[in-house]
Write an enzyme that holds these catalytic residues in place. Structure first.
Site, PDB file in Angstrom:
ATOM      1  N   ASP A 173       5.866  -7.671   7.540  1.00  0.00           N
ATOM      2  CA  ASP A 173       5.303  -6.715   6.599  1.00  0.00           C
ATOM      3  C   ASP A 173       6.314  -6.410   5.495  1.00  0.00           C
ATOM      4  O   ASP A 173       7.504  -6.240   5.754  1.00  0.00           O
ATOM      5  CB  ASP A 173       4.952  -5.419   7.347  1.00  0.00           C
ATOM      6  CG  ASP A 173       4.192  -4.451   6.484  1.00  0.00           C
ATOM      7  OD1 ASP A 173       2.990  -4.666   6.272  1.00  0.00           O
ATOM      8  OD2 ASP A 173       4.812  -3.489   5.996  1.00  0.00           O
ATOM      9  N   GLU A 175       3.544 -11.267   5.003  1.00  0.00           N
ATOM     10  CA  GLU A 175       2.532 -10.485   4.284  1.00  0.00           C
ATOM     11  C   GLU A 175       3.075 -10.170   2.897  1.00  0.00           C
ATOM     12  O   GLU A 175       4.064  -9.454   2.759  1.00  0.00           O
ATOM     13  CB  GLU A 175       2.231  -9.199   5.059  1.00  0.00           C
ATOM     14  CG  GLU A 175       1.078  -8.418   4.479  1.00  0.00           C
ATOM     15  CD  GLU A 175       1.472  -7.065   3.914  1.00  0.00           C
ATOM     16  OE1 GLU A 175       0.574  -6.236   3.737  1.00  0.00           O
ATOM     17  OE2 GLU A 175       2.663  -6.840   3.626  1.00  0.00           O
TER      18      GLU A 175
END
Length: 489
Positions: free
Chosen positions: A198, A239
């Site tokens: 992330d 991501e």
């Protein structure tokens, strides 16, 4: 291990029954053959904010959710995907708390980015900041050091508070590399199969750049962490919310990527009754992607769709979504808004509500997603055809809560009785079980108010036909005995 070409679920640890044990019961009771692709459990770690995305540690599970044994148990039946917020950690973490006490004398000081690691004298220069892709007004926060009484400025990409709750990690530091190694080894021993990196686009800070996806340095980091993940038997999913060209560079580099173009493009297709843009897109996109329609944030618009949409058309589509109860996340940095001022970062609402709670339109959207090459992920609210949670937005003042409803077991069982959910589950099982999805994909020529796409492998063949005037969706497929079956989704 290899990522399975089957449907995955995305859920918070407490959103389907309240904790991990109940989640496991719900999954094994109702969804054992539905989510054979795996379960993406959004951050289950102790956290001080951002609903899990400001983790204190990766070595413990938030006690109110359960413990590592519960994660391990889910991993017995499903591939488990967990997040690693590789860019930052919570200011409440033991590492940063020690830094707040001792400052530069802390054994953890090198985990963080004091401003002298960026500017030699430690004094920020506004001209440099103006070039950065900002997620808050300033990319740093000021903290008081207990031992010396002095202040320290540290890099903080994210966070709504000042000082921020999320403190950036210095990925160039040996200490951070050791911490990441320990985290991956712990994931591996607890049945974690896939790790989503992330906010990985923000890890490299370099003056004169946007400090977002800084090339070529980002690849050095990604190659290093890929090697680490391989050694732990874990797949990686970076991501990166950015212009699609950056995603494609990642794909060229051999990484899985997220298809952040698909959610908006499908919405546009169904609202404007035209398959033109979608058909062109499906012909040219990389295949090694995770697909989604909904998630814990919103439908990506800028910068993901830059160059793919006309902002006048986008405004019209955004306005329709707002009429249906959606709210918006906006771009903060003037430099990254469109020339005409268009500044929508994400459209927030449940996908079912964005499609006006029209069952046929919703099933058409899911059918397109499942027929698009890649690993389909279904967010838990989307699984249960949930509607906008306006009460949660009102109660918290947080726009993203519109699509983060926590379901009790009773609410889940109630939702499972809905016809639209039953139809969706049947569709997911077909996507999991039919072999042609491991074969060759084709976008077929058809009128603009229809969509036809198909898959073929050996003797297996299936095709999807959507009439965009009515949103009626039909799948035609060949059974093992050669019989042709038509199935209305």
């Amino acid at each position: 291990m290899a990522v399975k070409n089957k449907v995955q679920l995305i859920t918070y640890p407490d959103s389907m029954g309240g904790d991990l044990k109940t989640l496991n019961k719900v999954l094994t009771q109702h969804f054992l053959d539905t989510f054979s692709g795996g379960i993406h459990i959004l951050p289950p770690f102790p956290s001080s904010g951002d609903r899990g995305f400001a983790p204190l540690t990766y070595f413990e599970i938030e006690p109110s959710f359960g413990n590592w044994e519960d994660i391990k148990a889910i991993g017995e039946n499903f591939d488990v995907l967990l997040d690693l917020m590789v860019n930052h950690i919570s200011r409440r973490s033991e590492y940063f708390q020690d830094f707040l006490k001792k400052g530069r004398e802390s054994e953890y000081a090198d985990l963080f980015i004091t401003l002298d690691k960026i500017w030699k004298d430690g004094k920020p220069v506004q001209q440099d900041i103006d070039k950065m892709f900002l997620r808050r007004k300033l990319p740093y926060s000021t903290f008081n050091i207990e031992k010396t009484g002095e202040t320290e400025k540290l890099w903080t990409t994210f966070g709504k508070t000042d000082p921020s709750e999320q403190i950036d990690l210095d990925v160039r530091s040996q200490k951070v590399k050791e911490l990441l190694k320990d985290i991956f080894m712990n994931f591996s021993k607890n049945n974690v199969s896939i790790v989503r990196l992330d906010a990985v686009g923000y890890v490299i800070k370099k003056l004169g750049t946007s400090c977002f996806f800084v090339e070529p340095e980002i690849y050095d980091f990604l190659d290093w962490i890929m090697e680490l993940a391989n050694s732990a038997g874990i797949e990686l999913l970076p991501e990166v919310h950015s212009h699609y060209s950056i995603q494609y560079k990642l794909a060229d580099h051999g990484f899985w990527i997220y298809d952040f173009i698909l959610p908006y493009t499908i919405l546009d297709t169904l609202i404007n009754k035209s398959s033109k843009r979608l058909s062109e897109y499906l012909k040219n996109r990389p295949a090694k992607q995770f697909t989604m329609l909904d998630c814990h944030d919103g439908v990506p618009v800028k910068p993901d769709m830059d160059g793919l949409i006309d902002t006048k058309d986008a405004r019209r589509l955004v306005d329709i979504c707002l009429e249906r109860g959606a709210n918006l996340s906006l771009i903060l940095s003037d430099e990254h808004k469109s020339e005409d001022g268009f500044d929508v970062h994400q459209i927030r609402g449940t996908y079912y509500s964005l499609l006006d709670c029209d069952d046929d339109a919703y099933l058409a959207a899911r059918s397109i997603q499942f027929f698009t090459p890649g690993i389909p992920q279904v967010y838990y609210v989307g699984l249960l055809a949930g509607e906008n949670d306006m009460e949660a937005v009102k109660a918290t003042g947080e726009g993203r809560e519109i699509n983060r409803h926590n379901y009790s077991v009773e609410e889940i069982e109630e939702a499972l009785d809905k016809e639209v959910v039953q139809r969706l589950i049947k569709l997911m099982k077909f996507r999991n079980e039919y072999d042609a999805f491991n074969g060759e994909f084709t976008v077929e020529e058809c009128p603009e108010d229809e969509l036809r796409i198909s898959w073929k492998k050996d003797d297996s063949h299936c095709s999807l036909h959507i009439d965009l005037k009515t949103n009626k969706t039909e799948i035609e497929y060949l059974k093992d005995n050669g019989e042709v079956v038509k199935y209305l989704v």
